[in-house]
Design a protein around this motif. Structure first.
Motif, PDB file in Angstrom:
ATOM      1  N   GLU A  54       0.834  -1.208   0.000  1.00  0.00           N
ATOM      2  CA  GLU A  54       0.000   0.000   0.000  1.00  0.00           C
ATOM      3  C   GLU A  54       0.866   1.254   0.000  1.00  0.00           C
ATOM      4  N   GLU A  55       1.921   1.231   0.848  1.00  0.00           N
ATOM      5  CA  GLU A  55       2.816   2.388   0.864  1.00  0.00           C
ATOM      6  C   GLU A  55       3.527   2.558  -0.469  1.00  0.00           C
ATOM      7  N   ASN A  56       3.825   1.407  -1.122  1.00  0.00           N
ATOM      8  CA  ASN A  56       4.475   1.485  -2.432  1.00  0.00           C
ATOM      9  C   ASN A  56       3.570   2.179  -3.449  1.00  0.00           C
ATOM     10  N   GLU A  57       2.272   1.843  -3.402  1.00  0.00           N
ATOM     11  CA  GLU A  57       1.331   2.527  -4.296  1.00  0.00           C
ATOM     12  C   GLU A  57       1.298   4.026  -4.010  1.00  0.00           C
ATOM     13  N   LYS A  58       1.252   4.349  -2.693  1.00  0.00           N
ATOM     14  CA  LYS A  58       1.258   5.771  -2.336  1.00  0.00           C
ATOM     15  C   LYS A  58       2.537   6.449  -2.812  1.00  0.00           C
ATOM     16  N   CYS A 113       5.781   9.729  -6.331  1.00  0.00           N
ATOM     17  CA  CYS A 113       6.865   9.874  -7.317  1.00  0.00           C
ATOM     18  C   CYS A 113       6.370  10.584  -8.573  1.00  0.00           C
ATOM     19  N   ALA A 114       5.134  10.240  -8.996  1.00  0.00           N
ATOM     20  CA  ALA A 114       4.582  10.932 -10.171  1.00  0.00           C
ATOM     21  C   ALA A 114       4.443  12.423  -9.896  1.00  0.00           C
ATOM     22  N   ASP A 115       3.939  12.752  -8.683  1.00  0.00           N
ATOM     23  CA  ASP A 115       3.822  14.167  -8.321  1.00  0.00           C
ATOM     24  C   ASP A 115       5.185  14.839  -8.284  1.00  0.00           C
ATOM     25  N   LEU A 116       6.167  14.101  -7.723  1.00  0.00           N
ATOM     26  CA  LEU A 116       7.508  14.679  -7.643  1.00  0.00           C
ATOM     27  C   LEU A 116       8.122  14.874  -9.026  1.00  0.00           C
ATOM     28  N   LEU A 117       7.807  13.972  -9.965  1.00  0.00           N
ATOM     29  CA  LEU A 117       8.303  14.155 -11.331  1.00  0.00           C
ATOM     30  C   LEU A 117       7.718  15.418 -11.954  1.00  0.00           C
TER      31      LEU A 117
END
Length: 391
Positions: free
Chosen positions: A245-249, A254-258
């Motif tokens: 679950e944390e990996n999905e979050k 990561c997408a937001d950070l990109l």
């Protein structure tokens, strides 16, 4: 051993008869007596052969358990007929059986040779005795003495054989006694070893019981460990689920950070442009700074000159302060003298007035000097302030 029959008694010599018939009858009686004696000697020889064979068989029993020629062959026949590659039979191998059989046959052969020699000696003795009795007037007394001597020699030989057999048996008994003592020692050693082995067995049983207890404890520990492992596996499953679950979050993060990184790259380009303009301004400021440093160096040289002048002025001011202090001391002394002399002499009134006038002049001079010193201090402070502002 067969009982030996006593030798036939020698018949007394017959009375001599006169006449030819009597001589013929006497010769026939002597021949009959000699033939009976010869038959007795032959029977004795046969008994000697039988006794010799019995002695040899008994000696074989004392040494190796022989039972005569007829009984030895069947006993050894199975050993000889056994195959060469067979295992040991009753603790004796085939090679040892062959060697034992050969030794027995050699002993039988030697005993038969001795018996044959005895038979030949008996035969020669009987033949010589028969020749002695074939003469016209045989000496029967000498013949009887020869027979007795022969029987005596045979009995002595028989006694020697029996003595040898007894000596062999004594040696065998001594050997068996030694073996018995050795076996007793071995038995004692085995008893001691048995005691030691029993103690070791008791110790090993105790260790085995301890190991069983430890094994039970270990089994319980393994059971507890398995339960702990199962609980840990369940916890790991929960942790893995939470991590997924944390990996999905984190993937979303990561997408937001990109996206933020892309924005930051754009800002970086803008900042680089601004940096170029700022670098140009910094270069202009550096040029101005170089000019300001040159002006500061000029001001520093002026400041050093003014500092030197100020130091000189301060030295002069200190000297004047010292002079004023001396003057004040002198004035104090004069005042003291004035007070002392004003009450005593009137003549000194004029001198006092003059001194007062002089004092007033001195005060004016001091005031003028103080005003000058104050003006110089103010001008020096203004110069220092201006130099600090320029720096």
């Amino acid at each position: 051993m067969t009982a030996r029959s006593p030798p036939a008694p020698v018949p007394p010599p017959p009375a001599r008869l006169s006449g030819p018939g009597c001589s013929h009858v006497g010769r026939g009686a002597v021949v009959h007596a000699v033939s009976s004696e010869a038959s007795g000697l032959a029977g004795a020889a046969r008994e000697g052969v039988v006794d010799k064979s019995d002695i040899s068989w008994q000696g074989g029993e004392g040494s190796g358990g022989r039972r005569g020629p007829a009984g030895s062959a069947p006993a050894q026949a199975p050993l000889l007929s056994a195959p060469m590659g067979s295992e040991r039979l009753e603790g004796i191998s085939v090679e040892e059986a062959v060697v034992t059989r050969t030794q027995l046959l050699e002993e039988e052969l030697s005993s038969l040779k001795e018996e044959l020699a005895l038979c030949q000696a008996d035969k020669e003795f009987v033949w010589s005795l028969w020749k002695r009795l074939q003469v016209t007037n045989p000496d029967l007394t000498q013949a009887v003495s020869l027979i007795v001597e022969r029987e005596k020699q045979k009995s002595e030989a028989k006694d020697r054989k029996v003595l040898e057999i007894l000596q062999v048996k004594d040696a065998k008994i001594q050997e068996l006694e030694q073996r018995e003592s050795g076996l007793k020692r071995d038995i004692n050693d085995l008893v001691k070893r048995k005691i030691i082995v029993d103690e070791e067995n008791a110790f090993l049983r105790k260790e085995f019981s301890d190991l069983q207890k430890k094994f039970k404890d270990k089994r319980q520990e393994v059971k507890d460990t398995k339960e702990c492992v199962q609980n840990k596996e369940e916890q790991k499953r929960l942790v893995i689920k939470n991590l997924e679950e944390e990996n999905e979050k984190l993937s979303t993060r990561c997408a937001d950070l990109l996206n933020d990184l892309e924005k930051l790259r754009k800002q970086e380009l803008h900042w680089r442009k601004e940096k170029c303009s700022i670098d140009a301004k910094i270069k202009a400021f550096e040029d101005n700074l170089i000019e300001a440093r040159k002006e500061i160096e000029v001001s520093q040289s002026k400041y050093n000159a003014l500092s030197l002048q100020l130091t000189n002025k301060q030295t002069e001011l200190i000297q004047k302060d010292m002079d004023i202090t001396l003057v004040r001391k002198e004035l104090q002394e004069l005042q003291n003298l004035y007070k002392q002399n004003s009450a005593h002499t009137a003549q000194q009134a004029e001198l006092i007035q003059q001194l007062q006038v002089l004092n007033m002049d001195t005060q004016k001079v001091l005031r003028n000097q103080e005003d000058v010193h104050t003006a110089e201090s103010i001008s020096y402070q203004k110069v220092c302030f201006c130099s600090v502002i320029k720096m």
